[in-house]
Write a protein that holds these residues in place. Structure first.
Motif, PDB file in Angstrom:
ATOM      1  N   TYR A  23      32.933  52.082  38.877  1.00 10.58           N
ATOM      2  CA  TYR A  23      34.184  52.828  38.786  1.00 10.58           C
ATOM      3  C   TYR A  23      33.983  54.222  39.379  1.00 10.58           C
ATOM      4  N   GLY A  24      34.806  54.592  40.304  1.00  8.01           N
ATOM      5  CA  GLY A  24      34.687  55.874  40.967  1.00  8.01           C
ATOM      6  C   GLY A  24      34.159  55.764  42.379  1.00  8.01           C
ATOM      7  N   LEU A  25      33.585  54.616  42.730  1.00 10.22           N
ATOM      8  CA  LEU A  25      33.118  54.419  44.091  1.00 10.22           C
ATOM      9  C   LEU A  25      34.280  54.011  44.986  1.00 10.22           C
ATOM     10  N   LYS A  26      34.070  54.051  46.293  1.00 13.60           N
ATOM     11  CA  LYS A  26      35.146  53.758  47.231  1.00 13.60           C
ATOM     12  C   LYS A  26      35.633  52.324  47.114  1.00 13.60           C
ATOM     13  N   GLN A  27      34.733  51.399  46.795  1.00 16.00           N
ATOM     14  CA  GLN A  27      35.134  50.002  46.717  1.00 16.00           C
ATOM     15  C   GLN A  27      35.641  49.607  45.332  1.00 16.00           C
ATOM     16  N   ALA A  28      35.694  50.574  44.395  1.00 17.31           N
ATOM     17  CA  ALA A  28      36.089  50.254  43.025  1.00 17.31           C
ATOM     18  C   ALA A  28      37.522  49.744  42.957  1.00 17.31           C
ATOM     19  N   SER A  29      38.451  50.424  43.640  1.00 16.15           N
ATOM     20  CA  SER A  29      39.852  50.028  43.579  1.00 16.15           C
ATOM     21  C   SER A  29      40.066  48.635  44.152  1.00 16.15           C
ATOM     22  N   ARG A  30      39.327  48.300  45.203  1.00 19.95           N
ATOM     23  CA  ARG A  30      39.469  46.979  45.823  1.00 19.95           C
ATOM     24  C   ARG A  30      38.950  45.887  44.886  1.00 19.95           C
ATOM     25  N   GLN A  31      37.827  46.149  44.239  1.00 21.64           N
ATOM     26  CA  GLN A  31      37.265  45.170  43.313  1.00 21.64           C
ATOM     27  C   GLN A  31      38.164  44.991  42.093  1.00 21.64           C
ATOM     28  N   TRP A  32      38.704  46.102  41.597  1.00 19.12           N
ATOM     29  CA  TRP A  32      39.595  46.028  40.437  1.00 19.12           C
ATOM     30  C   TRP A  32      40.857  45.253  40.771  1.00 19.12           C
ATOM     31  N   TYR A  33      41.455  45.536  41.911  1.00 17.58           N
ATOM     32  CA  TYR A  33      42.693  44.860  42.291  1.00 17.58           C
ATOM     33  C   TYR A  33      42.443  43.382  42.549  1.00 17.58           C
ATOM     34  N   SER A  34      41.297  43.057  43.122  1.00 15.44           N
ATOM     35  CA  SER A  34      40.974  41.654  43.382  1.00 15.44           C
ATOM     36  C   SER A  34      40.853  40.870  42.077  1.00 15.44           C
ATOM     37  N   LYS A  35      40.171  41.442  41.089  1.00 18.12           N
ATOM     38  CA  LYS A  35      40.027  40.745  39.810  1.00 18.12           C
ATOM     39  C   LYS A  35      41.359  40.651  39.085  1.00 18.12           C
ATOM     40  N   PHE A  36      42.126  41.738  39.115  1.00 21.04           N
ATOM     41  CA  PHE A  36      43.407  41.746  38.416  1.00 21.04           C
ATOM     42  C   PHE A  36      44.376  40.732  39.010  1.00 21.04           C
ATOM     43  N   SER A  37      44.459  40.686  40.341  1.00 19.00           N
ATOM     44  CA  SER A  37      45.368  39.736  40.985  1.00 19.00           C
ATOM     45  C   SER A  37      44.932  38.300  40.742  1.00 19.00           C
TER      46      SER A  37
END
Length: 259
Positions: A23-37
């Motif tokens: 959390y806080g890294l550049k790829q964090a938002s992409r990983q979070w959105y991928s799991k959530f979707s």
């Protein structure tokens, strides 16, 4: 963390060891959105092609809508039991905090009554007035002077164009609930490249217009029939340079505008 495709160093069974939280890294938002979707897809939701942050689910007459902004989730449904079931799914996969009934989201205030749901941006409007120093100005009856013809060379160029650009950007977001300023703001947004003091003065006139009704917004009536209404405020060939039309559009779905 698995090695990315194409990276061949090390043995095939090796993985990366994280030295700090993802959390806080550049790829964090992409990983979070991928799991959530993926969780939503498994629950039968469909992703909107017009807005990828919008997910819908409609089965047996029960309609559920989920809107995602970073890690804030807005859920609406026609069935309370379905909403509780959806929350339990979120609890199983994520650590979430239920904030209850929606009252404020991204600068938009939400109020409910027996008449329907009312949306406005009153606090956001006062923040713009305070930041621009126009909180004490005299209210105006109209957002823009009639037959006002602004051009790229009208007035003196501003020494700091970012002031004008930031103001117009905030006004554009305000059109979410204030369709009465769409034409004026769309007109002023054409001069963001090289704004002048005349353009800034016209933008301040829009701010003075807010003083008359800062809490004006949209009422989605609970008793109105489901119908689509569209309005257009256009200045045909009003641009003296390109002869293009300057327009402001708004579409309502079974709603009305009140003050």
């Amino acid at each position: 963390m698995n090695k990315p495709p194409g990276y061949t160093k090390g043995s095939p069974t090796q993985v990366y060891k994280l030295l700090k939280s993802l959390y806080g890294l550049k790829q964090a938002s992409r990983q979070w959105y991928s799991k959530f979707s993926n969780v939503l897809f498994a629950a039968g939701f469909s992703q909107s092609k017009a807005d990828y942050s919008l997910f819908t689910h409609d089965i047996n007459g029960i309609f559920v809508v989920i809107l995602v902004y970073v890690d804030d989730i807005l859920v609406a449904s026609s069935d309370i039991a379905t909403m509780h079931e959806l929350k339990s799914i979120f609890h199983r996969h994520f650590k979430i905090k239920d904030l209850g009934t929606l009252h404020y989201f991204l600068g938009i205030e939400v109020a409910r009554s027996s008449k329907g749901i009312y949306l406005c941006q009153r606090k956001y409007t006062f923040d713009i007035l305070a930041d621009s120093g126009t909180l004490g100005n005299t209210p105006a009856k109209v957002p823009m002077q009639q037959n006002l013809n602004l051009t790229q060379i009208t007035g003196t160029p501003l020494s700091d164009p970012s002031v004008y650009r930031r103001l117009i950007g905030r006004l554009l977001y305000l059109t979410v609930s204030r369709s009465d300023i769409c034409y004026s703001v769309n007109n002023l947004s054409q001069f963001m490249a090289n704004p002048t003091d005349a353009h800034l003065h016209a933008a301040h006139k829009v701010l003075c217009y807010f003083k008359g009704a800062p809490g004006q917004g949209l009422l989605f009536s609970s008793s109105s029939s489901l119908h689509l209404e569209a309005y257009c405020d256009s200045g045909w060939a009003s641009c003296p340079k390109t002869r293009h039309s300057i327009s402001g559009y708004c579409i309502f779905l079974g709603s009305s505008m009140i003050s």
